[in-house]
Design an enzyme around this catalytic site. Sequence first.
Site, PDB file in Angstrom:
ATOM      1  N   SER A   1       1.311  -1.534  -6.010  1.00  0.00           N
ATOM      2  CA  SER A   1       1.632  -2.881  -6.485  1.00  0.00           C
ATOM      3  C   SER A   1       1.643  -2.837  -8.002  1.00  0.00           C
ATOM      4  CB  SER A   1       0.562  -3.874  -6.019  1.00  0.00           C
ATOM      5  OG  SER A   1       0.701  -5.106  -6.713  1.00  0.00           O
TER       6      SER A   1
ATOM      7  N   TYR B   1      -8.237  -5.829  -5.300  1.00  0.00           N
ATOM      8  CA  TYR B   1      -6.835  -5.481  -5.034  1.00  0.00           C
ATOM      9  C   TYR B   1      -6.302  -4.563  -6.126  1.00  0.00           C
ATOM     10  CZ  TYR B   1      -1.905  -6.251  -3.745  1.00  0.00           C
ATOM     11  OH  TYR B   1      -0.591  -6.093  -3.362  1.00  0.00           O
TER      12      TYR B   1
HETATM   13  N1  NAD Z   1       4.655  -9.392  -1.259  1.00  0.00           N
HETATM   14  C1  NAD Z   1       4.310  -9.037  -2.489  1.00  0.00           C
HETATM   15  O1  NAD Z   1       4.472  -9.799  -3.444  1.00  0.00           O
HETATM   16  C2  NAD Z   1       3.738  -7.675  -2.742  1.00  0.00           C
HETATM   17  C3  NAD Z   1       3.737  -7.187  -4.056  1.00  0.00           C
HETATM   18  C4  NAD Z   1       3.188  -5.921  -4.287  1.00  0.00           C
HETATM   19  C5  NAD Z   1       2.662  -5.188  -3.255  1.00  0.00           C
HETATM   20  N2  NAD Z   1       2.664  -5.702  -1.992  1.00  0.00           N
HETATM   21  C6  NAD Z   1       2.089  -4.883  -0.926  1.00  0.00           C
HETATM   22  O2  NAD Z   1       3.057  -4.743   0.088  1.00  0.00           O
HETATM   23  C7  NAD Z   1       2.403  -4.557   1.353  1.00  0.00           C
HETATM   24  C8  NAD Z   1       2.992  -5.498   2.376  1.00  0.00           C
HETATM   25  O3  NAD Z   1       2.827  -6.833   1.905  1.00  0.00           O
HETATM   26  P1  NAD Z   1       3.612  -8.090   2.516  1.00  0.00           P
HETATM   27  O4  NAD Z   1       4.101  -8.903   1.386  1.00  0.00           O
HETATM   28  O5  NAD Z   1       4.562  -7.670   3.558  1.00  0.00           O
HETATM   29  O6  NAD Z   1       2.358  -8.874   3.141  1.00  0.00           O
HETATM   30  P2  NAD Z   1       2.128  -9.377   4.637  1.00  0.00           P
HETATM   31  O7  NAD Z   1       0.785 -10.009   4.618  1.00  0.00           O
HETATM   32  O8  NAD Z   1       3.307 -10.155   5.085  1.00  0.00           O
HETATM   33  O9  NAD Z   1       2.082  -8.013   5.455  1.00  0.00           O
HETATM   34  C9  NAD Z   1       0.965  -7.171   5.495  1.00  0.00           C
HETATM   35  C10 NAD Z   1       0.835  -6.668   6.919  1.00  0.00           C
HETATM   36  O10 NAD Z   1      -0.235  -5.722   6.953  1.00  0.00           O
HETATM   37  C11 NAD Z   1      -0.928  -5.945   8.164  1.00  0.00           C
HETATM   38  N3  NAD Z   1      -2.308  -5.451   8.054  1.00  0.00           N
HETATM   39  C12 NAD Z   1      -3.315  -5.936   7.302  1.00  0.00           C
HETATM   40  N4  NAD Z   1      -4.426  -5.235   7.500  1.00  0.00           N
HETATM   41  C13 NAD Z   1      -4.129  -4.266   8.402  1.00  0.00           C
HETATM   42  C14 NAD Z   1      -4.855  -3.224   9.007  1.00  0.00           C
HETATM   43  N5  NAD Z   1      -6.159  -3.052   8.760  1.00  0.00           N
HETATM   44  N6  NAD Z   1      -4.224  -2.401   9.886  1.00  0.00           N
HETATM   45  C15 NAD Z   1      -2.912  -2.596  10.170  1.00  0.00           C
HETATM   46  N7  NAD Z   1      -2.163  -3.580   9.627  1.00  0.00           N
HETATM   47  C16 NAD Z   1      -2.770  -4.403   8.757  1.00  0.00           C
HETATM   48  C17 NAD Z   1      -0.907  -7.455   8.364  1.00  0.00           C
HETATM   49  O11 NAD Z   1      -1.146  -7.818   9.717  1.00  0.00           O
HETATM   50  C18 NAD Z   1       0.494  -7.791   7.893  1.00  0.00           C
HETATM   51  O12 NAD Z   1       1.421  -7.816   8.962  1.00  0.00           O
HETATM   52  C19 NAD Z   1       0.908  -4.739   1.071  1.00  0.00           C
HETATM   53  O13 NAD Z   1       0.305  -3.472   0.917  1.00  0.00           O
HETATM   54  C20 NAD Z   1       0.881  -5.490  -0.236  1.00  0.00           C
HETATM   55  O14 NAD Z   1      -0.302  -5.260  -0.951  1.00  0.00           O
HETATM   56  C21 NAD Z   1       3.207  -6.920  -1.711  1.00  0.00           C
END
Ligand code: NAD
Length: 267
Positions: A148, A161
Amino acid sequence: MTARATYPFAGKTILITGGAGDIGQATARRFAADGAAVVLLDLNEVKLAEVKCELEANQIPVATFCCDVTSPLDVANAFAGAIERFKRLDYVFNNAGYQGLFVRTDEYPEDDFEKVININVTGVYRVLKVAAQHMRTVGGGSIVNMASYAGVIGPPNMLAYSASKFAVIGITKTAAKDLAPYQIRVNALSPSLIGPGSLWTRQTKLQAGAQSQYYDTDPKVVEQQMLSSVPMRRLGSLAEVANGVAFLMSDEACYITGFNLEITGGQ
Ligand SMILES: NC(=O)c1ccc[n+]([C@@H]2O[C@H](COP(=O)([O-])OP(=O)(O)OC[C@H]3O[C@@H](n4cnc5c(N)ncnc54)[C@H](O)[C@@H]3O)[C@@H](O)[C@H]2O)c1
């Protein structure tokens, strides 16, 4: 199905953790559209079933596994099931993550710190290790770890985080060196502000409630404050994140390893 043979990822299989989430789903659709078979791992069984239905309705080969990345047994079982079904995993998108609470450093709770590290760091290590073991046996592959922009700049109120995503970038750089002799590339992706999506809604609301000197108490104002720090002055889209993953996985990136691709900047 014949026409799919001409697509860039035809004959390839991608495994995505957090596959039921916003970015996981967008990436699954992107790779499926380019001919790949898709394996989705997530804690959320209901959402997993919905995505599976959608992809199968479009004749995409797909398998889903309810898997908690904090459980070594779950991860081992999911990989074993995926390999049994598709024989070979070409790409692993190590994407499952938890954003943590939004609390100032001196009050950040220990249990949530541990939870974030367990999912975002230990979970990433666990999936990476099993992926690398498999890819060694099949002669190579490509892994993208989800970091991230928080792991580049350290935004306020996101202690755990931020720590976890800095760690993911470190893991990526060491793993890239260790695995290069086996034709396994390992890169990281660092999106900044992505949306619309659950994390964008969550973070503007929680930053607004964190009583910090950096953000307003109204989430709508916080949205504007955050966006004003982004050079492009807009959110990155889920599709743009998926495009980044696709590039890093693709043969066009065949000499790129240990790299952290930053998307949109800002914060
Ligand atoms: N959306 C953003 O703005 C953004 C920016 C930078 C990084 N990220 C990273 O991208 C990734 C995905 O984020 P997103 O936006 O799709 O969020 P999201 O919350 O929609 O998806 C995250 C998914 O991970 C799953 N999850 C959580 N804990 C888990 C575990 N212990 N085992 C298996 N699955 C698990 C959740 O059920 C969820 O479906 C994350 O790592 C997040 O930190 C997101």
